[in-house]
Structure formats: C-alpha cells, structure tokens
Motif scaffolding. Structure first.
Motif, PDB file in Angstrom:
ATOM      1  N   GLU A   1       0.628  -1.032   0.252  1.00  0.00           N
ATOM      2  CA  GLU A   1       0.119  -0.178  -0.017  1.00  0.00           C
ATOM      3  C   GLU A   1       0.643   1.267   0.108  1.00  0.00           C
ATOM      4  O   GLU A   1       0.327   2.287  -0.371  1.00  0.00           O
ATOM      5  N   SER A   2       2.233   1.119   0.535  1.00  0.00           N
ATOM      6  CA  SER A   2       2.882   2.356   0.412  1.00  0.00           C
ATOM      7  C   SER A   2       3.761   2.578  -0.697  1.00  0.00           C
ATOM      8  O   SER A   2       4.211   3.587  -0.765  1.00  0.00           O
ATOM      9  N   SER A   3       3.496   1.595  -1.684  1.00  0.00           N
ATOM     10  CA  SER A   3       4.191   1.863  -2.874  1.00  0.00           C
ATOM     11  C   SER A   3       3.483   2.796  -4.073  1.00  0.00           C
ATOM     12  O   SER A   3       2.848   2.377  -5.064  1.00  0.00           O
ATOM     13  N   THR A   4       3.739   3.915  -3.682  1.00  0.00           N
ATOM     14  CA  THR A   4       2.933   5.327  -4.334  1.00  0.00           C
ATOM     15  C   THR A   4       4.007   6.100  -4.670  1.00  0.00           C
ATOM     16  O   THR A   4       4.961   6.175  -4.024  1.00  0.00           O
ATOM     17  N   THR A   5       3.862   7.153  -5.513  1.00  0.00           N
ATOM     18  CA  THR A   5       4.504   8.119  -5.759  1.00  0.00           C
ATOM     19  C   THR A   5       4.142   9.346  -4.712  1.00  0.00           C
ATOM     20  O   THR A   5       3.029   9.455  -4.276  1.00  0.00           O
ATOM     21  N   PRO A   6       4.852  10.348  -4.590  1.00  0.00           N
ATOM     22  CA  PRO A   6       4.580  11.319  -3.548  1.00  0.00           C
ATOM     23  C   PRO A   6       3.391  12.356  -3.909  1.00  0.00           C
ATOM     24  O   PRO A   6       3.335  12.451  -5.124  1.00  0.00           O
ATOM     25  N   PRO A   7       2.546  12.935  -3.233  1.00  0.00           N
ATOM     26  CA  PRO A   7       1.823  13.856  -3.558  1.00  0.00           C
ATOM     27  C   PRO A   7       2.217  14.953  -4.206  1.00  0.00           C
ATOM     28  O   PRO A   7       3.622  15.299  -3.864  1.00  0.00           O
ATOM     29  N   PHE A   8       1.555  15.626  -4.746  1.00  0.00           N
ATOM     30  CA  PHE A   8       2.076  16.667  -5.765  1.00  0.00           C
ATOM     31  C   PHE A   8       2.544  17.758  -4.772  1.00  0.00           C
ATOM     32  O   PHE A   8       3.682  18.418  -5.102  1.00  0.00           O
TER      33      PHE A   8
ATOM     34  N   ALA B   1      18.224  -1.612   3.310  1.00  0.00           N
ATOM     35  CA  ALA B   1      16.964  -0.853   3.345  1.00  0.00           C
ATOM     36  C   ALA B   1      16.925   0.192   4.193  1.00  0.00           C
ATOM     37  O   ALA B   1      17.908   0.410   4.981  1.00  0.00           O
ATOM     38  N   ILE B   2      16.078   1.152   3.871  1.00  0.00           N
ATOM     39  CA  ILE B   2      16.195   2.540   4.632  1.00  0.00           C
ATOM     40  C   ILE B   2      15.595   2.114   5.891  1.00  0.00           C
ATOM     41  O   ILE B   2      14.387   1.842   5.902  1.00  0.00           O
ATOM     42  N   VAL B   3      16.220   2.379   7.109  1.00  0.00           N
ATOM     43  CA  VAL B   3      15.427   2.126   8.485  1.00  0.00           C
ATOM     44  C   VAL B   3      14.910   3.590   8.989  1.00  0.00           C
ATOM     45  O   VAL B   3      15.168   4.493   8.515  1.00  0.00           O
ATOM     46  N   GLY B   4      14.022   3.245   9.777  1.00  0.00           N
ATOM     47  CA  GLY B   4      13.211   4.675  10.465  1.00  0.00           C
ATOM     48  C   GLY B   4      11.803   4.766   9.774  1.00  0.00           C
ATOM     49  O   GLY B   4      11.440   3.765   8.808  1.00  0.00           O
ATOM     50  N   ARG B   5      11.078   5.719  10.274  1.00  0.00           N
ATOM     51  CA  ARG B   5       9.739   5.898   9.871  1.00  0.00           C
ATOM     52  C   ARG B   5       9.799   6.597   8.775  1.00  0.00           C
ATOM     53  O   ARG B   5      10.154   7.861   8.305  1.00  0.00           O
ATOM     54  N   MET B   6       9.299   6.092   7.268  1.00  0.00           N
ATOM     55  CA  MET B   6       9.055   6.763   6.302  1.00  0.00           C
ATOM     56  C   MET B   6       7.545   7.171   6.045  1.00  0.00           C
ATOM     57  O   MET B   6       6.750   6.755   6.395  1.00  0.00           O
ATOM     58  N   PRO B   7       7.477   8.088   5.018  1.00  0.00           N
ATOM     59  CA  PRO B   7       6.295   8.707   4.840  1.00  0.00           C
ATOM     60  C   PRO B   7       5.417   7.488   4.167  1.00  0.00           C
ATOM     61  O   PRO B   7       5.664   6.627   3.560  1.00  0.00           O
ATOM     62  N   PHE B   8       4.015   7.743   4.054  1.00  0.00           N
ATOM     63  CA  PHE B   8       3.135   6.736   3.669  1.00  0.00           C
ATOM     64  C   PHE B   8       3.213   6.553   2.167  1.00  0.00           C
ATOM     65  O   PHE B   8       2.797   5.481   1.801  1.00  0.00           O
ATOM     66  N   TRP B   9       3.901   7.377   1.492  1.00  0.00           N
ATOM     67  CA  TRP B   9       3.936   7.198   0.102  1.00  0.00           C
ATOM     68  C   TRP B   9       5.206   6.470  -0.188  1.00  0.00           C
ATOM     69  O   TRP B   9       5.461   6.282  -1.616  1.00  0.00           O
ATOM     70  N   PHE B  10       6.093   6.516   0.536  1.00  0.00           N
ATOM     71  CA  PHE B  10       7.465   5.975   0.357  1.00  0.00           C
ATOM     72  C   PHE B  10       7.313   4.411  -0.400  1.00  0.00           C
ATOM     73  O   PHE B  10       6.695   3.833   0.450  1.00  0.00           O
ATOM     74  N   PRO B  11       8.064   4.347  -1.401  1.00  0.00           N
ATOM     75  CA  PRO B  11       7.712   2.948  -2.126  1.00  0.00           C
ATOM     76  C   PRO B  11       8.737   1.963  -1.408  1.00  0.00           C
ATOM     77  O   PRO B  11       9.995   2.291  -0.918  1.00  0.00           O
ATOM     78  N   ASN B  12       8.326   0.634  -1.521  1.00  0.00           N
ATOM     79  CA  ASN B  12       9.272  -0.361  -1.236  1.00  0.00           C
ATOM     80  C   ASN B  12      10.416  -0.491  -2.269  1.00  0.00           C
ATOM     81  O   ASN B  12      10.383   0.183  -3.328  1.00  0.00           O
ATOM     82  N   ALA B  13      11.515  -1.235  -1.884  1.00  0.00           N
ATOM     83  CA  ALA B  13      12.825  -1.385  -2.857  1.00  0.00           C
ATOM     84  C   ALA B  13      12.402  -1.697  -4.180  1.00  0.00           C
ATOM     85  O   ALA B  13      13.086  -1.047  -5.243  1.00  0.00           O
ATOM     86  N   LEU B  14      11.756  -2.778  -4.348  1.00  0.00           N
ATOM     87  CA  LEU B  14      11.397  -3.086  -5.585  1.00  0.00           C
ATOM     88  C   LEU B  14      10.652  -2.141  -6.485  1.00  0.00           C
ATOM     89  O   LEU B  14      10.759  -1.931  -7.700  1.00  0.00           O
ATOM     90  N   HIS B  15       9.312  -1.614  -5.894  1.00  0.00           N
ATOM     91  CA  HIS B  15       8.626  -0.836  -6.669  1.00  0.00           C
ATOM     92  C   HIS B  15       9.523   0.527  -6.905  1.00  0.00           C
ATOM     93  O   HIS B  15       9.354   0.974  -8.211  1.00  0.00           O
TER      94      HIS B  15
END
Length: 303
Positions: free
Chosen positions: A7-14, A230-244
């Motif tokens: 669900e987090s595999s999206t691009t950032p909001p405009f 992998a990036i550790v820590g709390r990422m924004p909801f839009w942040f994609p996983n490594a493969l996406h």
C-alpha cells in the motif's frame, strides 16, 4: 503502515513534490558560473553597440538554468540519496533535458560573437576538436548514454547515491557531458557528408531501442539490482518499497530516454534536408562541361 507494504508503493503527493527542497553547493556554483558567463557575453556585446535578443537570454536563464536549478535543488535532488527513481530521473534529466533547454539560448553563437576574432577562432577550434566531434556525434551520444545508464543495474549505483562527493560530481559532470553531446548537434558545428548524415539518421532509429534497454531491465527485473541496504526509520506513507522504487526508476528512465531521442531525430532530419538542398544547388550551378568531367572522374574512380 510499513514502508515495505504494497500500500505504501506510491509516488509522492504533488504538494510534497513541490515543497521539498535542498541546497547543493556544487549545483549552486555551476549555476552562478553558467549565468555569469552568459550575461557577461551579453554585456560585452552591448558595450560594443551590438544587440543580443532578449528572448534568447530569457530561454537560457529561465528554461535552461531554471530547469537545472529545479532538478538540483528540488525534490529530485533532495531525495536522490534515498529514492532510486529520483536518482536515475535526476541524472537522465541533467544529461538530456537540461542541455537541450540550455541550447535554446544559443550559447555557442553568443560566444562566437562576444569573444571577438581571437575568441571566435578559439571557439571554432574547440568545436572542431576530436572530443567535441566524438561527443557531438548522435551515434556516440546514444551509446554513451546507454552505457552510463547501465550503471543503474549494478551496486555501483548504490555507492554513488550514498556519497555526497559523487552527488556533487554528478551535478557538474553530467550536464557538462550532456552539453558536449547536444550543443555541437544543435549548433551544426560538425560538418559531414550527406551519406554520413543519412547513416547517422538511420542509426538514430536504432538508438530508440538501445536507449530503452536500461529502463526495461530495471522495470522487468524482480530482484533489487543495486543491493542497497533498506532504509531504516519511519518513512512517509507514499514511500515505495525497494522493488517498486526500482520499477519506478525504470519507468521514468525509459520514458525520458525515448522522448529525448525525438529532438535529435528532428535535428538530424533538418540537417540532412539542408545539406541535400545545398549539394543539389552546387550541382545545378555546374556547367555541362564540369558535370561531364565530374561524371567521368566518378566513373574512373569506381573502375
């Protein structure tokens, strides 16, 4: 929501894309130097009583250097170390788009008229040098870009993303390499025969397939190719996983590389038409005796 969840595999909001900025000292120095040299040439012309079109200055500053500033200081520059697609998109734009927009301001033409006789001779010698002729060849430019983009398929890409020194080097060397490829073609400074330009034009179509290879490999591969941790820590909801993230990188890289080939094809086609018209005019101006002598010399050479 975890960063690696689908669900987090999206691009950032405009709004996030517009509001994310960072400072790149190498890009700032490059920007100041490029603007200073161009404006210095314009002022030199004015002091000698000549006029340089304001529209060319505006295109150089707003489109050329403006795009460079947005790419370097905006979202793509700020998130280049964390996002694969920001890193690859930034490099592709610096290599293809920024030099093309800079060429709209005709900096080569400005240098030729602003530097006077001696400076013009130096500019011509530079444009006729072997490195410029090599980079200014549409065939070489395509092969060079494809080879450079193949680095994104290796762990070297992760090393480059993680080092601030490489980031600053990219801000300087990548657009300079793009300028070496674009400016000679746009300025028509490299002269070739009509046969060579015809071959170059046909091979440019092959480049459409060649440029697609790195982007397609990034998009279709189901393994993370750069092996970045992998990036550790709390990422924004839009942040994609490594493969996406890698798949997005391939999508944008493929799109930019293919679109960037279109202006080159147009320039090569226009150059071919002009040279063909010029050679045809020279043949029409020959007398019957000169045409006969030219035909006999050609037949003798083939024999």
């Amino acid at each position: 929501m975890k960063p690696d969840s689908p669900e987090s595999s999206t691009t950032p909001p405009f709004l996030v894309f517009l509001s994310t900025w960072s400072f790149d000292p190498a890009a700032a120095a490059m920007l100041i130097a490029a603007a200073g040299l161009y404006l210095g040439g314009v002022l030199s012309l004015r002091r000698r009583g000549h006029h340089w079109p304001k529209r060319l200055t505006a295109m150089y500053l707003l489109l050329g250097l403006g795009s460079y500033a947005v790419i370097s200081f905006g979202f793509l520059g700020a998130e280049s170390t964390q996002l694969r697609w920001a890193f690859t998109t930034r490099i592709a734009l610096l290599l293809f788009v920024v030099p093309a927009l800079v060429s709209l301001g005709r900096p080569i033409a400005l240098a030729r008229v602003a530097l006077g006789g001696t400076g013009q001779a130096r500019t011509d010698r530079f444009l006729q040098s072997r490195p410029v002729k090599l980079f200014g060849n549409a065939i070489f430019a395509t092969v060079f870009a494809c080879a450079a983009f193949m680095i994104f398929l290796t762990p070297v890409a992760a090393v480059l993303r993680d080092s601030p020194w490489s980031e600053w080097t990219i801000s300087v060397l990548v657009p300079l390499a793009g300028l070496l490829m674009v400016l000679p073609i746009a300025a028509h400074s490299v002269t070739h025969t009509s046969f060579f330009i015809t071959v170059e034009f046909l091979l440019a179509f092959v480049a459409l397939l060649l440029d697609a290879i790195p982007g397609l490999l990034l998009r279709l591969n189901d393994a993370v190719l750069d092996h970045a941790p992998a990036i550790v820590g709390r990422m924004p909801f839009w942040f994609p996983n490594a493969l996406h993230d890698q798949h997005l990188s391939g999508d944008f890289l493929w799109f930019i590389a293919e679109i960037a080939d279109v202006p080159i094809l147009v320039i090569l086609f226009v150059r071919w038409m002009r040279l063909d018209r010029r050679e045809g005019k020279k043949l029409d101006e020959l007398s019957d005796e000169e045409m006969e002598a030219l035909t006999q010399a050609h037949l003798h050479q083939r024999g």
